[in-house]
Write an enzyme that holds these catalytic residues in place. Structure first.
Site, PDB file in Angstrom:
ATOM      1  N   CYS A 144      28.164  32.469  41.830  1.00  0.00           N
ATOM      2  CA  CYS A 144      28.622  31.360  42.673  1.00  0.00           C
ATOM      3  C   CYS A 144      28.719  31.815  44.118  1.00  0.00           C
ATOM      4  CB  CYS A 144      29.979  30.866  42.181  1.00  0.00           C
ATOM      5  SG  CYS A 144      30.731  29.600  43.234  1.00  0.00           S
ATOM      6  N   CYS A 150      47.171  20.757  51.182  1.00  0.00           N
ATOM      7  CA  CYS A 150      45.752  20.777  50.814  1.00  0.00           C
ATOM      8  C   CYS A 150      45.256  19.388  50.431  1.00  0.00           C
ATOM      9  CB  CYS A 150      45.498  21.767  49.678  1.00  0.00           C
ATOM     10  SG  CYS A 150      46.381  21.385  48.151  1.00  0.00           S
TER      11      CYS A 150
END
Length: 415
Positions: free
Chosen positions: A175, A371
């Site tokens: 990834c 967030c």
């Protein structure tokens, strides 16, 4: 960049092209999508840029709302780039690998600005220019959780497909968001499992955390970190996080984030009250701002770790207490009269009890780091009034290439 309210809503009927729906998105919207409309339906599209014409595979429906992925691009935007990940856009992890990182930052700033204006314009709250903190968009995560499963006898290890619990295997190279050490650790674990030298894991997830260059189990081991930060002189801080404990995931932006918070919090406070204090990281960085610090956190393990962390840094006059801020009230008038508050809640935002306490107490000022910009702005809209001003908004891109980002806001009483 046009907002979705400014863009023209197409009144055309749905067109079918090669068995897929042909759509032309008109604007960016939250959560990494662009938006398109027909006479009666609204479509949220992944891997589509406003102005393009795209063949769309629909994946989810709720009434007249549809979600899908652009599978073929018939009219290509000049802003489109080739994805550097072979499993994008099928993988649900990333949202912006079809545009440059600079463009992604522009999009996120636009979305934050639009959300602020939508919630705060009716209250005549002036919105300051949004600042941006960003770093290297690759290899930034210090924690990761890989989904595990089987398709017949084939081992699956990766992330969920968009709107699905089907697992998309990680590419051979790993990834892009993970450090190479972590990609290697995942690959090595699976290789040993195939060889039979490791017992096949029955768990549905495999979680690691990065400690320096060492990869360790997320749930079984505590981890130590250190950073050199300017507060205002260069200073080394150290802290530990208990096994399974929360930490900011972007290893490149922890220091800039703390330095920005330090810059925004006024000096010479009699007491700083911190809600959702975690393992005490902000207190370690900002203790020089105040004579007394009190933090509340739901996890008793994190509270005990916070107490150890301040001692590791030679700090006194800091205390941390266990409290469920969702269900319990802060019952000390002395504590509530703290001159400045700092809040760093989970994605759901402030609990009703915290918000009611904030409104009733009306502190001189507070800092709110979140967030989830939607819940942050929702909370601000319920609190802000003619007596307060929004003096700073900073977008901290903790999660490059994904739909998420952090926001810091500073609110203070008007002179």
């Amino acid at each position: 960049m046009k907002s979705d309210s400014e863009g023209h809503k197409s009144s055309s009927k749905i067109q079918i092209h090669k068995g897929k729906i042909l759509l032309k998105p008109r604007s960016w919207v939250n959560l990494g999508y662009s938006i398109a409309n027909s006479e009666k339906e609204t479509f949220f599209l992944k891997n589509a840029i406003p102005g393009e014409t795209v063949d769309t595979v629909l994946l989810k429906r709720s009434g007249s709302l549809f979600w899908g992925v652009a599978s073929e691009i018939q009219e290509v935007s000049s802003e489109r780039i080739s994805s550097d990940c072979s499993i994008f856009p099928r993988c649900g992890g990333c949202s912006y690998r079809h545009v440059s990182y600079q463009k992604e930052l522009e999009i996120k700033k636009f979305l934050l600005q639009e959300t602020l204006e939508h919630f705060l314009s009716k209250k005549h709250i002036q919105i300051p220019e949004i600042e941006i903190l960003s770093g290297d968009p690759n290899g930034y995560r210090n924690t990761a959780q890989i989904q595990l499963g089987f398709a017949g006898n084939q081992r699956l290890a990766g992330f969920y497909e968009e709107f699905s619990h089907s697992i998309v295997n990680l590419p051979e190279e790993g990834c892009k968001n993970l450090p190479q050490e972590m990609n290697f650790a995942f690959a090595e674990f699976l290789k040993q499992e195939v060889k039979g030298s490791k017992q096949i894991l029955k768990s549905k997830t495999l979680s690691f955390r990065l400690e320096g260059t060492k990869v360790i189990s997320y749930k079984k081991k505590s981890v130590s970190f250190s950073e050199n930060i300017r507060i205002p002189e260069l200073k080394k801080i150290v802290w530990e996080i208990p096994a399974g404990g929360f930490s900011q995931v972007n290893r490149y932006l922890i220091a800039p984030w703390l330095e920005k918070i330090f810059e925004l919090v006024p000096n010479n406070q009699n007491r700083i009250l911190e809600l959702y204090c975690g393992s005490g990281l902000i207190a370690i960085a900002l203790k020089s701002k105040t004579t007394s610090w009190l933090g509340y956190e739901i996890s008793s393990d994190c509270v005990q770790q916070a107490k150890r962390n301040v001692l590791l840094n030679g700090i006194s006059s800091c205390d941390f207490k266990t409290l469920n801020l969702e269900t319990d009230w802060i019952d000390s008038e002395e504590v509530l009269n703290s001159s400045f508050w700092i809040m760093n809640p989970p994605r759901a935002g402030l609990s009703k009890k915290v918000l009611q306490t904030l409104i009733k107490t009306s502190p001189n000022g507070f800092l709110y780091s979140s967030c989830n910009h939607s819940t942050l702005v929702r909370d601000l809209s319920l609190f802000l009034n003619k007596d307060y001003k929004l003096s700073n908004v900073t977008l901290v891109d903790f999660f490059p290439r994904t739909k998420h980002f952090e926001v810091i806001v500073k609110v203070e009483k008007k002179d």
